[in-house]
Design a protein around this motif. Structure first.
Motif, PDB file in Angstrom:
ATOM      1  N   SER A 232       0.813  -1.228   0.000  1.00 43.49           N
ATOM      2  CA  SER A 232       0.000   0.000   0.000  1.00 43.49           C
ATOM      3  C   SER A 232       0.846   1.277   0.000  1.00 43.49           C
ATOM      4  O   SER A 232       0.370   2.319  -0.442  1.00 43.49           O
ATOM      5  CB  SER A 232      -0.975  -0.005   1.182  1.00 43.49           C
ATOM      6  N   VAL A 233       2.086   1.216   0.476  1.00 48.27           N
ATOM      7  CA  VAL A 233       2.890   2.451   0.502  1.00 48.27           C
ATOM      8  C   VAL A 233       3.886   2.541  -0.669  1.00 48.27           C
ATOM      9  O   VAL A 233       4.619   3.533  -0.775  1.00 48.27           O
ATOM     10  CB  VAL A 233       3.660   2.650   1.840  1.00 48.27           C
ATOM     11  N   ALA A 234       3.871   1.540  -1.546  1.00 48.66           N
ATOM     12  CA  ALA A 234       4.833   1.560  -2.667  1.00 48.66           C
ATOM     13  C   ALA A 234       4.721   2.841  -3.483  1.00 48.66           C
ATOM     14  O   ALA A 234       5.722   3.376  -3.968  1.00 48.66           O
ATOM     15  CB  ALA A 234       4.619   0.333  -3.562  1.00 48.66           C
ATOM     16  N   THR A 235       3.519   3.377  -3.606  1.00 50.14           N
ATOM     17  CA  THR A 235       3.323   4.582  -4.428  1.00 50.14           C
ATOM     18  C   THR A 235       3.523   5.870  -3.627  1.00 50.14           C
ATOM     19  O   THR A 235       3.394   6.965  -4.176  1.00 50.14           O
ATOM     20  CB  THR A 235       1.894   4.612  -5.011  1.00 50.14           C
ATOM     21  N   ALA A 236       3.797   5.743  -2.345  1.00 51.88           N
ATOM     22  CA  ALA A 236       3.832   6.948  -1.506  1.00 51.88           C
ATOM     23  C   ALA A 236       5.242   7.519  -1.327  1.00 51.88           C
ATOM     24  O   ALA A 236       5.415   8.566  -0.709  1.00 51.88           O
ATOM     25  CB  ALA A 236       3.238   6.623  -0.138  1.00 51.88           C
ATOM     26  N   LEU A 237       6.247   6.841  -1.878  1.00 53.62           N
ATOM     27  CA  LEU A 237       7.627   7.306  -1.686  1.00 53.62           C
ATOM     28  C   LEU A 237       7.937   8.406  -2.692  1.00 53.62           C
ATOM     29  O   LEU A 237       7.768   8.230  -3.901  1.00 53.62           O
ATOM     30  CB  LEU A 237       8.585   6.129  -1.908  1.00 53.62           C
ATOM     31  N   HIS A 238       8.363   9.562  -2.213  1.00 51.33           N
ATOM     32  CA  HIS A 238       8.687  10.634  -3.151  1.00 51.33           C
ATOM     33  C   HIS A 238       9.838  11.476  -2.626  1.00 51.33           C
ATOM     34  O   HIS A 238      10.197  11.412  -1.450  1.00 51.33           O
ATOM     35  CB  HIS A 238       7.468  11.513  -3.438  1.00 51.33           C
ATOM     36  N   GLY A 239      10.421  12.250  -3.519  1.00 49.01           N
ATOM     37  CA  GLY A 239      11.565  13.082  -3.155  1.00 49.01           C
ATOM     38  C   GLY A 239      11.127  14.481  -2.701  1.00 49.01           C
ATOM     39  O   GLY A 239       9.966  14.701  -2.346  1.00 49.01           O
ATOM     40  N   GLU A 240      12.097  15.421  -2.745  1.00 52.66           N
ATOM     41  CA  GLU A 240      11.829  16.781  -2.264  1.00 52.66           C
ATOM     42  C   GLU A 240      12.201  17.789  -3.326  1.00 52.66           C
ATOM     43  O   GLU A 240      13.128  17.563  -4.118  1.00 52.66           O
ATOM     44  CB  GLU A 240      12.706  17.065  -1.035  1.00 52.66           C
ATOM     45  N   GLN A 241      11.526  18.909  -3.306  1.00 57.24           N
ATOM     46  CA  GLN A 241      11.920  20.003  -4.175  1.00 57.24           C
ATOM     47  C   GLN A 241      12.754  20.972  -3.340  1.00 57.24           C
ATOM     48  O   GLN A 241      12.389  21.307  -2.215  1.00 57.24           O
ATOM     49  CB  GLN A 241      10.662  20.678  -4.752  1.00 57.24           C
ATOM     50  N   ILE A 242      13.894  21.430  -3.886  1.00 58.32           N
ATOM     51  CA  ILE A 242      14.815  22.261  -3.098  1.00 58.32           C
ATOM     52  C   ILE A 242      14.918  23.652  -3.745  1.00 58.32           C
ATOM     53  O   ILE A 242      15.204  23.769  -4.947  1.00 58.32           O
ATOM     54  CB  ILE A 242      16.204  21.580  -3.023  1.00 58.32           C
ATOM     55  N   PRO A 243      14.679  24.721  -2.975  1.00 62.27           N
ATOM     56  CA  PRO A 243      14.616  26.070  -3.548  1.00 62.27           C
ATOM     57  C   PRO A 243      16.005  26.682  -3.787  1.00 62.27           C
ATOM     58  O   PRO A 243      16.428  27.597  -3.085  1.00 62.27           O
ATOM     59  CB  PRO A 243      13.828  26.847  -2.484  1.00 62.27           C
ATOM     60  N   VAL A 244      16.697  26.196  -4.818  1.00 66.20           N
ATOM     61  CA  VAL A 244      18.075  26.633  -5.070  1.00 66.20           C
ATOM     62  C   VAL A 244      18.119  28.072  -5.601  1.00 66.20           C
ATOM     63  O   VAL A 244      18.987  28.861  -5.247  1.00 66.20           O
ATOM     64  CB  VAL A 244      18.745  25.656  -6.069  1.00 66.20           C
TER      65      VAL A 244
END
Ligand code: NAD
Length: 480
Positions: A115-127
């Motif tokens: 159920s959590v396989a689709t919930a993994l995500h990265g981050e956006q970084i304000p460079v």
């Protein structure tokens, strides 16, 4: 009796040298199953199969589809839960009600990670204004998993489901003392429709198949569950290839009991806790650290319960079953002898059960040792048998020093009605999981699990495991 081959590229095959080994019922010494015995050449074939499946198929399978397949595995385990529980009881001596629970938890691992396989995500970084910078979490590729024998199906499910959900392929080496249900799990994942080579299962001995797997240069992540000693060897061989490693090692988990705790409740739960898996569980409460004011009363309540425990074959569903092997029983008995020589006193158990028909099993009575002091071997080393050591303390600082006084740091349990004191101890005790006024946390598949100090590093279980089984890639896009 059943015979199992090595699961490589979706097919069960004989080992290249044609050799086999057996697993035995700890209650009777009878053979439970025969297993193809992998050596280095077979491990190389399994890693090649996992590599090809990763490159050619699995890395392009969507997280949604991976999750769906894991849910299907869960459904299939559930549909044969009773059979699996009976076989687990025969293969590793786990008493039947606990074996049933282990199977239920194995189902939960596949459901949870499905159920959590689709919930993994990265981050956006304000460079900066002209830059889009973000991280993605990518699978490592091929994971090697080497497991211990005390929760065979449960542990295989824990590592496998997380690695697959994160997008890796796997070569799993079963524990040679209890490989049965992991071999069955290999058949279940195949029937559930996982592509050939995504899950490869090899059976064999640590120094042969295990060493070949942990030192294989084409493995991208090694996950090891077992003893500190072997963990060191495995980590060193992985390090030679700069392969990252997760180590889930042993424990000597303290239970600190303050005078204001509900002594009856704690005694009841602790008695049940230290005999879980016949005392062969890495995080069970094996060291009681009890305030001097209530020591005698607490020990009395504890002993009254322990003396009522039944000991017998796992299939009879007693309170305590047989230890995994004759060697393990000898090890536990060695600790008991040393404890008494060093001044500890046996107040419950201490020997082999008297029941006449238990002679062919590897039993030790559930045992409580008092007058244990922190310097004794039994207070600092993992016994891995149904033995509880009771140590006294007088002050909070002393309790913390005893709780932190071993090389281990897997779990700790604190019992007090004083919330301030309880919270202080949760902060001061060095362990991967600290429980205040409880011994478990309900649905444990959801919480991260792993050790501090010599209990290891890296985390299995929970969402945290998806991070364990992935590496971070940063992607930077400059708008020109
Ligand atoms: P072990 O270290 O003897 O064996 C564990 C696994 O390592 C087995 O599959 C074995 O075949 C393999 N192995 C042995 N030598 C090897 C080598 N040279 N190279 C590669 N692999 C090798 O441990 P065990 O007796 O099976 O298990 C008991 C230990 O496991 C206890 O210390 C217990 O606390 C620990 N354990 C930890 C956890 C956890 O999650 N932290 C869970 C269960 C058990």
């Amino acid at each position: 009796m059943n015979t199992f081959g090595l699961l490589i590229n979706g097919k069960e095959i004989e080992a290249s040298a044609g050799a086999h080994f057996a697993s035995y019922d700890p209650a009777t010494g009878e053979v439970v199953g025969q297993f193809a015995r992998a050596r280095a050449a077979d491990v190389m074939a399994a890693v090649s199969s996992a590599r090809a499946a990763y490159e050619d198929v699995w890395r392009d399978v969507s997280a949604t589809e991976r999750g769906r397949l894991l849910q299907e595995v869960a459904r299939r385990i559930r549909s044969q839960a009773e059979r699996l529980a009976i076989d687990e009881a025969r293969d590793c001596g786990k008493v039947l009600s606990q074996a049933r629970n282990d199977v239920a938890v194995a189902v939960r691992y596949f459901e949870f990670f499905g159920s959590v396989a689709t919930a993994l995500h990265g981050e956006q970084i304000p460079v900066g204004p002209d830059v889009i910078d973000f991280t993605v979490r990518e699978p490592y590729g091929v994971c090697a998993q080497i497991n211990a024998w005390n929760f065979p199906l449960n542990m295989a499910a824990r590592s496998l489901a997380a690695a697959l959900a994160a997008g890796n392929t796997v070569v799993l080496k079963t524990p040679e003392l209890a490989p049965y249900n992991t071999a069955v799990l290999g058949r279940i994942v195949t029937e559930a429709g996982l592509p050939p080579g995504v899950v490869n299962i090899v059976h064999g001995y640590g120094g042969e198949a295990g060493a070949a797997l942990s030192g294989h240069p084409d493995v991208d992540l090694v996950t090891f569950t077992g003893s500190i000693e072997t963990g060191r060897t495995v980590a060193a061989s992985a390090a030679a290839n700069i392969t990252p490693c997760v180590l889930e090692l042993g424990g000597k988990s303290p239970t600190v009991v303050f005078p204001d705790a509900d002594l009856d409740e704690v005694a009841g739960r602790l008695a049940r806790g230290f005999v879980e898996a016949n005392g062969q569980s890495c995080d069970l409460p094996s060291l009681a650290v009890v305030h001097t004011d209530v020591h005698d009363e607490f020990v009395d309540r504890l002993v009254r319960r322990v003396e009522k425990f039944t000991v017998g074959p796992a299939g009879e569903d007693p309170d305590v079953g047989a230890l995994i092997s004759e060697a393990q029983r000898a090890r536990v008995e060695g600790y008991l002898t040393a404890a008494v020589e060093q001044g500890a006193r046996v107040v419950a158990g201490g020997g082999r059960p008297s029941r006449a028909d238990l002679g062919s099993g590897w039993y030790v009575e559930p045992t409580v040792l008092v007058d244990v002091t922190p310097g004794m071997t039994v207070a600092s080393e993992e016994i891995f048998g149904p033995v509880l050591c009771v140590v006294k303390f007088a002050t909070e600082d002393e309790a913390v020093a005893i709780a932190n006084g071993t090389a281990y740091g897997l779990a700790a349990f604190v019992w007090t009605r004083d919330l301030g004191r309880g919270v202080r101890l949760t902060r001061r005790i060095q362990a991967g999981q600290v429980y205040l006024n409880c011994f478990t946390s309900g649905d444990s598949v959801m919480i991260p699990f792993g050790g501090f100090k010599s209990s290891g590093y890296g985390r299995e279980k929970g969402f945290e495991a998806l991070r364990t089984y992935t590496q971070v890639k940063n992607i930077c896009i400059f708008a020109r």
